[in-house]
Design a protein around this motif. Structure first.
Motif, PDB file in Angstrom:
ATOM      1  N   GLY A   1       0.889  -1.337  -0.226  1.00  0.00           N
ATOM      2  CA  GLY A   1      -0.016  -0.114  -0.054  1.00  0.00           C
ATOM      3  C   GLY A   1       0.781   1.381  -0.030  1.00  0.00           C
ATOM      4  N   GLN A   2       2.191   1.365  -0.304  1.00  0.00           N
ATOM      5  CA  GLN A   2       2.942   2.714  -0.102  1.00  0.00           C
ATOM      6  C   GLN A   2       4.084   2.285  -1.186  1.00  0.00           C
ATOM      7  OE1 GLN A   2       5.112   3.276   3.401  1.00  0.00           O
ATOM      8  NE2 GLN A   2       4.360   1.312   4.188  1.00  0.00           N
ATOM      9  N   THR A   3       4.139   1.073  -1.957  1.00  0.00           N
ATOM     10  CA  THR A   3       5.375   0.806  -2.851  1.00  0.00           C
ATOM     11  C   THR A   3       4.807   0.679  -4.148  1.00  0.00           C
ATOM     12  OG1 THR A   3       6.636   0.027  -0.709  1.00  0.00           O
ATOM     13  CG2 THR A   3       7.472  -0.279  -2.996  1.00  0.00           C
ATOM     14  N   MET A   4       5.257   1.182  -5.323  1.00  0.00           N
ATOM     15  CA  MET A   4       4.889   1.268  -6.609  1.00  0.00           C
ATOM     16  C   MET A   4       5.596   0.114  -7.248  1.00  0.00           C
ATOM     17  SD  MET A   4       2.482   3.238  -6.521  1.00  0.00           S
ATOM     18  CE  MET A   4       1.919   3.220  -8.090  1.00  0.00           C
ATOM     19  N   TYR A   5       5.031  -0.192  -8.349  1.00  0.00           N
ATOM     20  CA  TYR A   5       5.677  -1.596  -9.048  1.00  0.00           C
ATOM     21  C   TYR A   5       6.676  -0.555  -9.997  1.00  0.00           C
ATOM     22  CZ  TYR A   5       6.779  -5.516 -12.121  1.00  0.00           C
ATOM     23  OH  TYR A   5       7.503  -6.303 -12.983  1.00  0.00           O
ATOM     24  N   VAL A   6       7.911  -1.176  -9.978  1.00  0.00           N
ATOM     25  CA  VAL A   6       9.012  -0.394 -10.937  1.00  0.00           C
ATOM     26  C   VAL A   6       9.859  -1.569 -11.678  1.00  0.00           C
ATOM     27  CG1 VAL A   6      10.552   1.309 -11.131  1.00  0.00           C
ATOM     28  CG2 VAL A   6       8.959   1.878  -9.672  1.00  0.00           C
ATOM     29  N   TRP A   7       9.805  -1.504 -12.953  1.00  0.00           N
ATOM     30  CA  TRP A   7      10.723  -2.371 -13.598  1.00  0.00           C
ATOM     31  C   TRP A   7      12.248  -2.288 -13.032  1.00  0.00           C
ATOM     32  CZ3 TRP A   7       7.669  -1.451 -18.565  1.00  0.00           C
ATOM     33  CH2 TRP A   7       6.249  -2.244 -18.712  1.00  0.00           C
ATOM     34  N   GLY A   8      12.613  -3.091 -12.546  1.00  0.00           N
ATOM     35  CA  GLY A   8      14.143  -3.105 -11.994  1.00  0.00           C
ATOM     36  C   GLY A   8      14.312  -2.549 -10.681  1.00  0.00           C
ATOM     37  N   GLY A   9      13.142  -2.309  -9.996  1.00  0.00           N
ATOM     38  CA  GLY A   9      12.996  -1.751  -8.766  1.00  0.00           C
ATOM     39  C   GLY A   9      13.835  -3.013  -7.850  1.00  0.00           C
TER      40      GLY A   9
ATOM     41  N   ASP B   1      -1.080   8.812  -9.307  1.00  0.00           N
ATOM     42  CA  ASP B   1      -2.519   8.931  -9.413  1.00  0.00           C
ATOM     43  C   ASP B   1      -2.983   7.495  -9.868  1.00  0.00           C
ATOM     44  OD1 ASP B   1      -2.523   8.954 -12.090  1.00  0.00           O
ATOM     45  OD2 ASP B   1      -2.859  11.291 -12.048  1.00  0.00           O
ATOM     46  N   ALA B   2      -4.246   7.360  -9.915  1.00  0.00           N
ATOM     47  CA  ALA B   2      -5.013   6.102 -10.579  1.00  0.00           C
ATOM     48  C   ALA B   2      -4.535   5.779 -12.045  1.00  0.00           C
ATOM     49  CB  ALA B   2      -6.556   6.368 -10.489  1.00  0.00           C
ATOM     50  N   ASN B   3      -3.823   6.761 -12.553  1.00  0.00           N
ATOM     51  CA  ASN B   3      -3.504   6.539 -13.955  1.00  0.00           C
ATOM     52  C   ASN B   3      -2.198   6.152 -14.103  1.00  0.00           C
ATOM     53  OD1 ASN B   3      -5.967   7.303 -15.140  1.00  0.00           O
ATOM     54  ND2 ASN B   3      -5.686   9.414 -14.924  1.00  0.00           N
TER      55      ASN B   3
ATOM     56  N   GLY C   1       1.636  -1.866  -7.768  1.00  0.00           N
ATOM     57  CA  GLY C   1       2.674  -2.020  -6.763  1.00  0.00           C
ATOM     58  C   GLY C   1       2.227  -3.264  -5.792  1.00  0.00           C
ATOM     59  N   VAL C   2       2.958  -2.916  -4.666  1.00  0.00           N
ATOM     60  CA  VAL C   2       2.890  -4.168  -3.735  1.00  0.00           C
ATOM     61  C   VAL C   2       1.687  -3.933  -2.989  1.00  0.00           C
ATOM     62  CG1 VAL C   2       4.210  -5.031  -1.597  1.00  0.00           C
ATOM     63  CG2 VAL C   2       5.508  -3.681  -3.395  1.00  0.00           C
ATOM     64  N   GLN C   3       0.888  -5.354  -2.980  1.00  0.00           N
ATOM     65  CA  GLN C   3      -0.390  -5.314  -2.534  1.00  0.00           C
ATOM     66  C   GLN C   3      -0.723  -6.609  -2.244  1.00  0.00           C
ATOM     67  OE1 GLN C   3      -3.229  -3.850  -5.212  1.00  0.00           O
ATOM     68  NE2 GLN C   3      -2.545  -5.341  -6.806  1.00  0.00           N
TER      69      GLN C   3
ATOM     70  N   CYS D   1      -6.292   1.933  -2.026  1.00  0.00           N
ATOM     71  CA  CYS D   1      -7.777   1.194  -2.766  1.00  0.00           C
ATOM     72  C   CYS D   1      -8.448   2.041  -3.407  1.00  0.00           C
ATOM     73  CB  CYS D   1      -8.691   0.439  -1.557  1.00  0.00           C
ATOM     74  SG  CYS D   1      -7.867  -1.001  -0.970  1.00  0.00           S
ATOM     75  N   ALA D   2      -8.523   3.465  -3.053  1.00  0.00           N
ATOM     76  CA  ALA D   2      -9.264   4.378  -3.809  1.00  0.00           C
ATOM     77  C   ALA D   2      -8.395   4.866  -5.255  1.00  0.00           C
ATOM     78  CB  ALA D   2      -9.070   5.684  -3.017  1.00  0.00           C
ATOM     79  N   LYS D   3      -7.258   4.682  -5.371  1.00  0.00           N
ATOM     80  CA  LYS D   3      -6.592   4.704  -6.551  1.00  0.00           C
ATOM     81  C   LYS D   3      -6.409   3.219  -7.448  1.00  0.00           C
ATOM     82  CE  LYS D   3      -2.916   7.992  -4.879  1.00  0.00           C
ATOM     83  NZ  LYS D   3      -1.656   8.021  -4.352  1.00  0.00           N
ATOM     84  N   TYR D   4      -6.543   2.301  -6.741  1.00  0.00           N
ATOM     85  CA  TYR D   4      -6.173   0.998  -7.231  1.00  0.00           C
ATOM     86  C   TYR D   4      -6.906  -0.070  -6.447  1.00  0.00           C
ATOM     87  CZ  TYR D   4      -2.057   3.797  -8.173  1.00  0.00           C
ATOM     88  OH  TYR D   4      -1.086   5.048  -8.060  1.00  0.00           O
ATOM     89  N   PRO D   5      -8.354  -0.226  -6.933  1.00  0.00           N
ATOM     90  CA  PRO D   5      -9.254  -0.943  -6.292  1.00  0.00           C
ATOM     91  C   PRO D   5      -9.311  -2.471  -6.695  1.00  0.00           C
ATOM     92  CG  PRO D   5     -10.423   0.162  -8.181  1.00  0.00           C
ATOM     93  CD  PRO D   5      -8.750   0.529  -7.883  1.00  0.00           C
TER      94      PRO D   5
END
Length: 262
Positions: A46-54, A84-86, A184-186, A217-221
């Motif tokens: 809930g606080q880490t985005m998916y990044v290729w190579g991360g 954001d959601a996009n 992201g991480v979920q 969840c509001a961004k990525y449900p």
């Protein structure tokens, strides 16, 4: 004079005894546990985005700085808060310090369970090779997809494209998992063994994410993964020499696992 001499001798004896007495600060040996592994796996959720190579190094040959440090990187949350959601993962490829990819996530969780200080050799490999590498290091055993009979909390499931961590299996056969997957991480859930998307795991994943990570969840449900997560992944089971399991966590139900994670 005799009394004074007796007192002096007594005090000297006490000092000598004190010098020879074992220190109250006993040195302890750190022991990795399966419980710690699972609790650690939840921390970036809930606080880490998916990044290729991360989680990888700049040369793309193994673990980078963030995957070889204890604790969450402050950059991960800052980067998440800018999205954001996009969120478009194709526009952030190889911004290696801003998030985690699937094997970077598993490598970070493993490092933060195995190690106690920064800068030690890491645990990041390509998803299709990571569990085989762990097996060669004596951490556990790999079971091929067509030979899997049951799942355990903490199992790693991997193929050439992805790797994830099992939190538990429900009676309908669905898996509750945690992973780094777009966006992201979920926590996510699989369909049940018949392909039903109204599975117990998907219901629980949605409920958990909505309760504990409402902003995410509001961004990525969406917290559902597809049926291939039950069919197309090899399994890695940790042994108890690597992660102690005094609580018999590998035999626990999902509800028991969640009770100590949250």
């Amino acid at each position: 004079m005799k009394l004074k001499k007796v007192i002096v001798l007594f005090l000297c004896a006490c000092l000598v005894a004190g010098c020879n007495h074992p220190s109250t600060k006993q040195s302890t040996t750190y022991t990795p546990t399966l419980k710690h592994f699972l609790k650690t796996a939840i921390k970036p959720v809930g606080q880490t985005m998916y990044v290729w190579g991360g989680g990888w190094n700049k040369a793309d040959t193994g673990a980078g700085k963030e995957a070889r440090q204890i604790g969450l990187s402050s950059r991960w949350k800052r980067f998440y808060e800018q999205q954001d959601a996009n969120y478009d993962v194709s526009q952030t490829a190889y911004q290696i310090h801003d998030g985690l990819d699937c094997s970077g996530f598993v490598g970070w969780v493993t490092y933060n369970t195995m190690e106690t200080k920064d800068g030690q050799p890491g645990y990041v490999k390509e998803s299709g090779k990571q569990i085989q590498w762990f097996e060669k290091k004596g951490f556990g055993k790999v079971i091929q997809a067509d030979a899997i009979t049951t799942y355990h909390p903490g199992d790693l499931m991997a193929n050439q494209d992805h790797i994830f961590i099992v939190l538990g299996q429900y009676k309908d056969g669905s898996l509750l998992i945690v992973h780094a997957s777009i966006p992201g991480v979920q926590i996510s859930g699989t369909p049940d063994i018949n392909g039903n998307i109204n599975s117990l795991a998907i219901q629980k994943a949605t409920a958990l994410m909505e309760k504990h990570y409402p902003e995410w969840c509001a961004k990525y449900p969406n917290h559902m993964v597809d049926y291939s997560y039950l069919t197309d992944y090899d399994q890695f089971v940790w042994n108890t020499k690597t992660f102690k399991d005094a609580k018999k966590i590998q035999k626990m139900k999902p509800s028991q696992i969640l009770s100590f994670i949250y």
